[in-house]
Design a protein around this motif. Structure first.
Motif, PDB file in Angstrom:
ATOM      1  N   ASP A 170       6.233   0.843 -25.230  1.00 40.02           N
ATOM      2  CA  ASP A 170       4.869   0.825 -25.758  1.00 40.02           C
ATOM      3  C   ASP A 170       4.731  -0.163 -26.910  1.00 40.02           C
ATOM      4  N   TRP A 171       3.499  -0.548 -27.143  1.00 37.49           N
ATOM      5  CA  TRP A 171       3.090  -1.208 -28.374  1.00 37.49           C
ATOM      6  C   TRP A 171       2.092  -0.292 -29.084  1.00 37.49           C
ATOM      7  N   TYR A 172       2.335  -0.068 -30.360  1.00 40.27           N
ATOM      8  CA  TYR A 172       1.419   0.652 -31.229  1.00 40.27           C
ATOM      9  C   TYR A 172       0.950  -0.311 -32.327  1.00 40.27           C
ATOM     10  N   THR A 194      -2.481  -7.982 -22.726  1.00 38.79           N
ATOM     11  CA  THR A 194      -1.663  -7.768 -21.537  1.00 38.79           C
ATOM     12  C   THR A 194      -0.229  -7.475 -21.957  1.00 38.79           C
ATOM     13  N   ILE A 195       0.286  -6.344 -21.497  1.00 43.13           N
ATOM     14  CA  ILE A 195       1.685  -5.993 -21.759  1.00 43.13           C
ATOM     15  C   ILE A 195       2.515  -6.354 -20.533  1.00 43.13           C
ATOM     16  N   SER A 196       3.710  -6.861 -20.790  1.00 43.29           N
ATOM     17  CA  SER A 196       4.600  -7.212 -19.687  1.00 43.29           C
ATOM     18  C   SER A 196       6.048  -7.016 -20.149  1.00 43.29           C
ATOM     19  N   ARG A 197       6.967  -7.036 -19.200  1.00 41.03           N
ATOM     20  CA  ARG A 197       8.374  -6.848 -19.538  1.00 41.03           C
ATOM     21  C   ARG A 197       9.241  -7.788 -18.720  1.00 41.03           C
ATOM     22  N   ASP A 198      10.299  -8.273 -19.336  1.00 38.09           N
ATOM     23  CA  ASP A 198      11.284  -9.098 -18.661  1.00 38.09           C
ATOM     24  C   ASP A 198      12.613  -8.366 -18.798  1.00 38.09           C
ATOM     25  N   ILE A 244       3.899   0.167 -20.777  1.00 33.75           N
ATOM     26  CA  ILE A 244       4.371  -0.326 -19.485  1.00 33.75           C
ATOM     27  C   ILE A 244       5.546   0.536 -19.044  1.00 33.75           C
ATOM     28  N   THR A 245       5.525   0.929 -17.780  1.00 33.48           N
ATOM     29  CA  THR A 245       6.592   1.766 -17.243  1.00 33.48           C
ATOM     30  C   THR A 245       7.673   0.898 -16.603  1.00 33.48           C
ATOM     31  N   SER A 246       8.755   1.556 -16.210  1.00 37.39           N
ATOM     32  CA  SER A 246       9.840   0.825 -15.552  1.00 37.39           C
ATOM     33  C   SER A 246       9.387   0.240 -14.226  1.00 37.39           C
ATOM     34  N   ARG A 271       1.138 -14.035 -28.970  1.00 36.92           N
ATOM     35  CA  ARG A 271       2.015 -13.275 -28.093  1.00 36.92           C
ATOM     36  C   ARG A 271       3.119 -12.650 -28.928  1.00 36.92           C
ATOM     37  N   LEU A 272       3.178 -11.344 -28.880  1.00 35.46           N
ATOM     38  CA  LEU A 272       4.228 -10.603 -29.570  1.00 35.46           C
ATOM     39  C   LEU A 272       5.388 -10.365 -28.615  1.00 35.46           C
ATOM     40  N   SER A 273       6.582 -10.352 -29.176  1.00 37.95           N
ATOM     41  CA  SER A 273       7.788 -10.068 -28.398  1.00 37.95           C
ATOM     42  C   SER A 273       8.535  -8.911 -29.034  1.00 37.95           C
ATOM     43  N   CYS A 274       9.177  -8.124 -28.203  1.00 42.25           N
ATOM     44  CA  CYS A 274      10.017  -7.017 -28.665  1.00 42.25           C
ATOM     45  C   CYS A 274      11.325  -7.092 -27.884  1.00 42.25           C
ATOM     46  N   VAL A 275      12.387  -7.397 -28.585  1.00 44.92           N
ATOM     47  CA  VAL A 275      13.701  -7.502 -27.951  1.00 44.92           C
ATOM     48  C   VAL A 275      14.481  -6.225 -28.233  1.00 44.92           C
ATOM     49  N   ALA A 276      14.995  -5.627 -27.173  1.00 46.75           N
ATOM     50  CA  ALA A 276      15.773  -4.390 -27.293  1.00 46.75           C
ATOM     51  C   ALA A 276      17.264  -4.696 -27.276  1.00 46.75           C
ATOM     52  N   SER A 277      18.009  -3.853 -27.967  1.00 48.48           N
ATOM     53  CA  SER A 277      19.456  -4.060 -28.064  1.00 48.48           C
ATOM     54  C   SER A 277      20.195  -3.501 -26.856  1.00 48.48           C
ATOM     55  N   THR A 278      19.431  -2.873 -25.946  1.00 47.60           N
ATOM     56  CA  THR A 278      20.042  -2.284 -24.771  1.00 47.60           C
ATOM     57  C   THR A 278      19.299  -2.729 -23.522  1.00 47.60           C
ATOM     58  N   ASN A 279      19.906  -2.505 -22.389  1.00 48.57           N
ATOM     59  CA  ASN A 279      19.265  -2.847 -21.127  1.00 48.57           C
ATOM     60  C   ASN A 279      18.040  -1.970 -20.929  1.00 48.57           C
ATOM     61  N   ILE A 280      16.889  -2.600 -20.767  1.00 44.13           N
ATOM     62  CA  ILE A 280      15.653  -1.823 -20.659  1.00 44.13           C
ATOM     63  C   ILE A 280      15.293  -1.502 -19.222  1.00 44.13           C
TER      64      ILE A 280
END
Length: 115
Positions: A35-37, A68-72, A51-53, A19-28
């Protein structure tokens, strides 16, 4: 300005999961799309999953049914669950988003699938 930091890559055997994670520095929450590339050695960078908003998702044919892509939004994090990994999934995986017509990329995380 958006900073993206990926983690979770590693060396696994065929058939295993990561499972890969991507943490953003701003409110997503308001970011329309994330996206994941991935980019394998000597090849172009290809779109893997989106994944869209609103939570809609889209996948490359090569990973459908396995990834599977997901967002929190509360954690400003996007995930990529990768199951039944294959040697051809070996690549550097990058998180990406577009905000106010500017492309933002993470530094990438290496995924190696090998027996």
């Amino acid at each position: 300005q958006v900073e993206l930091v990926e983690s979770g890559g590693g060396l696994v055997q065929p058939g295993e999961s990561l499972r890969l994670s991507c943490v953003a520095s701003t409110n997503i929450f308001s970011i329309l799309r994330m996206d994941w590339y991935r980019q394998a050695p000597g090849k172009q960078r290809d779109l893997v999953a989106t994944i869209t908003s609103g939570g809609s998702t889209n996948y490359a044919d090569s990973v459908k049914g396995r990834f599977t892509i997901s967002r929190d939004n509360a954690k400003n994090t996007v995930y990529l669950q990768m199951n039944n990994l294959k040697p051809e999934d070996t690549a550097v995986y990058y998180c990406h988003t577009l905000k106010v017509l500017v492309n933002y990329w993470g530094q990438g995380t290496q995924v190696t699938v090998s027996s």
